[in-house]
Design a protein around this motif. Structure first.
Motif: not given
Lengths: 425, 550
Positions: B400-421
């Motif tokens: 869960v932490s891998i899927v949640g932290g890495l995958v969702i986080g990275d996808a959200a940034i790539r999709a432009g939903l949240v900023s990396p900052a």
């Protein structure tokens, strides 16, 4: 009781909501102004010309690492006053003008000659412009400074800032922030000065021996580039012309009250720096006292200047004592530095050079009647009554002021080499 | 009017100090029909059946001494009592002794009770109960009742023995250095763990019970000649006032006895580390042990206790000092970082260095949400992920932490939903939160972060400071058993105060905390600066001293 608590909690919530978010602005809706250039166009009904360099952050979307360098855009506006000019300028902006990050304010020469009163008042009163932004004076139009393409830095604002930061390490000029300028302006017996920013050909272009080679290279590159960053005022032809121009920070603009009175050149600026005790990175070339035609180069390490007002029989004079310490950087000749007398002689030779620089600078300031050192202020601190008598005609007094300069130089280090080497025959 | 508003505000922020008055239902015990108890064995066994029902773990074994002279019965709960012990030490002696030792003749219904107690039953622990009600209570705790026909009193043999979890490492409070055994669920084991550390005659385990139906054992542990008697009295009073049907965890007790029950801040520290509990007792605090849980409560508690880890006391003092300072920073990060970010980015852009502002602006470019929404979304997502990770089995939790932290986080940034900052801010906050030694404070900070973010988004840093001041007022108003919550920051002596940031070496720790009002503050002799003196180099040389003389 519970009703009361609920009411209070509700009121507390209301406190957070009712003031609203009026001051809230998302960061990406701001037009971040990095440099403000202010010009005065004499003879126009709307004489104030304001140009701002706005940093345009490049969209980093798509997860690209790095995010790209911010681009700088120029926007200009004119108006009868600065407020009107800024208002005029903002008609072109799709974002809110944000002046808090204007690190540099450049004053055009015409404006400086016309007087800075309105400009300074605008800067002080404005709730965004920082008082610690640097104040520079252009030799021509301030607007022109912004159209010069950057060389090493990523934008014109960074280029200027870099020059300012580097200037601290040199003795070409003294950069000043706005509030220092204001302080000098309002201090009785003190005149303000700003660093001068010049637009000119790069130094290598001024060396005739290099000229042909450089020219060939330039034509090979083909002068077309996005110079000026697509600024509204930068035309295509100007872009190619500007390609050959760079910024230089050198010299000081001397102000009499809020109006430009004149200019101190390279040596005169350094003379002033000795007075201010700030010339601690000066490279001084001293003629070799033993071998004519050769010279010894020094790098100053530490300068301590004390200015002592002397009042005798109502006559005001000053004693300036400079204690300077420095290292030997290099010799052109083969002077042996080991005998102590040599060092003593070099010390006095260096002192003489420094003293000459100071005297030259003082003469220039007296000529212009601008008391950039603040002799008057020093007098006021020590002998307030005497100064109060002289205050009204201080500039006049200053121009005929007797200043006795004594310089005491010391050599700290002679570099990694003690004796000179003699090439084998 | 002004005053009343103030007092209401005060009441709101400084919650009530006294727990509700005791509402113990005194008739509760009396309601039980104990008068129908009778010394006749048959009647008693019938009563037992009536009262305990047909549960199959209740064992009643009837037997008689030789010659059927005396009828007896043992009565115990299967699984709670040691059957072997019952066999060998109760039934066997009673049956065989009657033959071997010629008690057969002597044993009469009249003297059976005394004889059994004195000579026959050989369990180590042996008491008597005056009536059946008490005997049942004891049996339900694992003891065995020996009922003799015709005797009103019932012999109670200590035969408690059940399946126990082996001692294991305290999982909630791991330490790099320090004892590896933590408390377990069994009270007796826990007391022994403490007794092994503090072998002092004044160490007291004071037994209490709480819970109508669970009748959970509670022990107050303290050292009698150190503890503040008034604090102890208050703890007794509050524990005695607990009136509930069940205590399943020390958390129940914590809620019943804490000073401000509605506060978000924990006012009682808990631990499953034996060394930490022993240290607290030695410091003059009172340990509240609850049966069936490895978590022991420590009272009184001050806020800064939550900022300390047991390693502080085992590692070198300068390092401990550095760690304590670090934790204070971490505390602030965990609380205000997202709020401060939102406030600065939306209100105080002039406070950021230009280059940083440009970087943030360029990563914010094209993000559809305002910073506050972004922060709330990310914090919310993160809380959900964390909650999911905690609830899932360990092996899946990692996924869960891998899927949640890495995958969702990275996808959200790539999709432009949240900023990396914002991702950096949220993860920095989360890591800061994990770095806090106490979980119960960490979750409090997690909760308080949300109102602070909203305040920051509405009023900027002014709002954040406003929120912090409210929190501070609240903290300053809290008390834990008469000790201000912010002790030793308030009211502390200089020596105590400095311990917030540094941990003095043990040879300098001569006094216990002042605010506890202890009988005995001194830990060791007064020689504050007398460092442990190593022998001089001369003494250490391995040369034979005789040689030197010669």
């Amino acid at each position: 009781m519970i009703k009361k608590y609920l009411l209070i909690i509700l009121l507390l919530c209301l406190i957070t909501v009712t003031p609203g978010c009026w001051d809230q602005t998302e960061i990406e809706f701001l037009a971040l102004v990095r440099v403000i250039a202010i010009d005065y166009l004499p003879g126009r009904r709307a004489p104030y010309l304001v140009t701002v360099a706005i940093a345009q952050p490049i969209d980093a979307g798509g997860g690209e690492s790095g995010g790209g360098q911010p681009q700088t855009l120029l926007f200009s506006g004119v108006g009868a006053t600065l407020d009107l000019a800024f208002d005029h300028l903002s008609y072109n902006l799709s974002r809110r003008l944000f002046l808090s990050h204007a690190e540099t304010v450049i004053i055009g020469k015409d404006l400086a000659e016309y007087g800075l009163h309105h400009t300074l008042d605008f800067i002080i009163r404005h709730n965004q412009i920082r008082l610690n932004s640097f104040l520079l004076q252009a030799t021509g139009m301030a607007h022109e400074v912004l159209t010069v393409p950057e060389r090493l830095s990523s934008g014109i604002a960074d280029e200027i800032l870099g020059l300012i930061e580097e200037a601290e390490e040199k003795t070409e000029t003294v950069t000043q922030v706005a509030y220092k300028f204001l302080q000098q302006l309002v201090t009785p017996g003190q005149d303000p000065y700003t660093a001068i920013v010049m637009v000119g050909p790069p130094l290598e272009m001024t060396i005739p021996e290099l000229q042909d080679k450089e020219g060939a290279e330039e034509s090979g590159e083909g002068g077309s580039s996005d110079a000026g960053g697509g600024g509204s005022e930068a035309s295509g032809s100007a872009g190619t012309r500007r390609e050959e121009e760079v910024l230089t920070l050198a010299g000081l603009g001397a102000f009499r009250s809020s109006k430009l009175a004149g200019k101190l050149d390279h040596t005169e600026t350094r003379g002033l720096l000795w007075f201010l005790g700030k010339a601690d990175r000066a490279i001084v070339a001293v003629p070799d006292p033993y071998n004519p035609g050769e010279s010894v180069n020094f790098l100053t390490d530490r300068v301590d200047t004390s200015i002592i007002p002397v009042v005798s029989n109502g006559e005001v004079s000053f004693r300036v004592e400079v204690k300077e310490e420095g290292d030997i950087r290099s010799l052109t000749g083969t002077l042996d530095l080991s005998p102590p007398e040599t060092i003593k002689k070099l010390n006095s030779a260096k002192a003489a050079v420094i003293k000459e620089e100071m005297e030259k600078s003082l003469r220039k300031m007296q000529e212009m009647q601008t008391d950039l050192v603040g002799f008057g202020a020093i007098l006021y601190r020590k002998h307030p009554k005497t100064f109060e008598q002289l205050q009204d005609r201080w500039r006049e007094v200053f121009s005929n002021l007797k200043v006795e300069i004594t310089v005491k130089s010391t050599i700290r280090r002679t570099g990694h080499q003690r004796r000179p080497f003699h090439p084998a025959r | 009017m002004k005053k009343s508003v103030f007092s209401i505000l005060k009441k709101l922020f400084i919650a009530g100090r006294r727990p509700r008055p005791a509402q113990r239902d005194n008739n509760y015990a009396a309601k039980k029909p104990s008068d129908d108890d009778s010394p006749v064995l048959a009647r008693r066994l019938q009563l037992i059946k009536e009262r305990l029902g047909e549960s199959n773990d209740i064992i009643v074994r009837k037997f008689a001494s030789s010659g059927d002279r005396v009828d007896m019965a043992v009565f115990f709960i299967d699984g709670l009592a040691d059957k072997k012990m019952i066999n060998d030490n109760i039934i066997q002696p009673l049956l065989s002794a009657t033959i071997v030792n010629n008690y057969a003749e002597k044993l009469t219904p009249r003297n059976a009770f005394d004889l059994a107690k004195k000579h026959i039953v050989s369990t180590g622990e042996l008491t008597e109960a005056p009536d059946l009600t008490q005997a049942i209570a004891m049996v339900l705790s694992g003891d065995t009742a020996l009922i003799i026909d015709g005797q009103q009193k019932i012999i109670i043999c200590g035969t408690r023995m059940w399946e126990k979890r082996a001692l294991s490492e305290p999982e909630a409070e791991p330490a790099v250095r320090g004892p590896r055994e933590g408390f377990s669920e069994t009270m007796r084991i826990n007391t022994s763990l403490l007794r092994r550390r503090i072998k002092h005659e004044k160490l007291r385990f004071e037994a209490m019970k709480a819970g109508r139906r669970t009748s959970t054992d509670i022990n107050l542990v303290y050292i009698e000649d150190i503890v503040n008697p008034r604090t102890l009295e208050e703890v007794r009073r509050r524990v005695a006032a607990i009136d509930t049907d069940g205590i399943l965890e020390s958390g129940y007790i914590e809620e019943f006895i804490e000073d401000a029950p509605l506060s978000v801040f924990p006012q009682i520290e808990h631990t499953e580390r034996v060394d930490k509990a022993a240290a607290a007792v030695l410091e003059g605090r009172i340990l509240i042990m609850t049966d069936n849980t490895p978590f022991m409560l420590i009272v009184p508690t001050s806020f800064f206790q939550f900022m300390q880890a047991s390693e502080d006391y085992y590692e070198r003092p300068p390092i401990a000092a550095a760690l304590r300072v670090l934790r204070l920073f971490v505390l602030n990060f965990a609380l205000i970082l997202p709020a401060a970010y939102v406030a600065i980015v939306t209100f105080h852009q002039e406070m950021l260095p230009t280059q940083l502002l440009l970087s943030i602006a360029s990563v914010r470019e094209g993000i559809p949400f305002p910073a506050v929404a972004e922060a709330l979304i990310m914090e919310f997502t993160f809380e959900v992920l964390r909650e999911a990770g905690v609830r899932l089995p360990k092996t899946i939790g990692q996924a869960v932490s891998i899927v949640g932290g890495l995958v969702i986080g990275d996808a959200a940034i790539r999709a432009g939903l949240v900023s990396p900052a914002m991702v950096i801010i949220v993860s920095a906050t989360a890591i800061a939160n994990f770095a806090l030694p106490a979980f119960n404070v960490a979750i409090t900070l997690r909760l308080l972060r949300f109102p602070l973010i909203i305040l920051g988004a509405v009023m900027g840093l002014y709002g954040v400071i406003f929120g912090l001041i409210i929190i501070l007022i609240h903290l300053a108003g809290l008390q834990s058993f008469g000790v201000p919550y912010l002790t030793p920051l308030v009211h502390g002596s200089a020596g105590d105060m400095i311990k917030i940031v540094i941990r003095p070496p043990w040879w300098m720790t001569t006094l216990r905390p002042r605010m506890l009002g202890l009988k005995e503050r001194r830990r060791q002799a007064t020689n504050l600066w007398a460092r442990p003196a190593p022998p001089s180099e001369r003494e250490l040389t391995h040369e034979d001293p005789g040689d030197e003389n010669a």
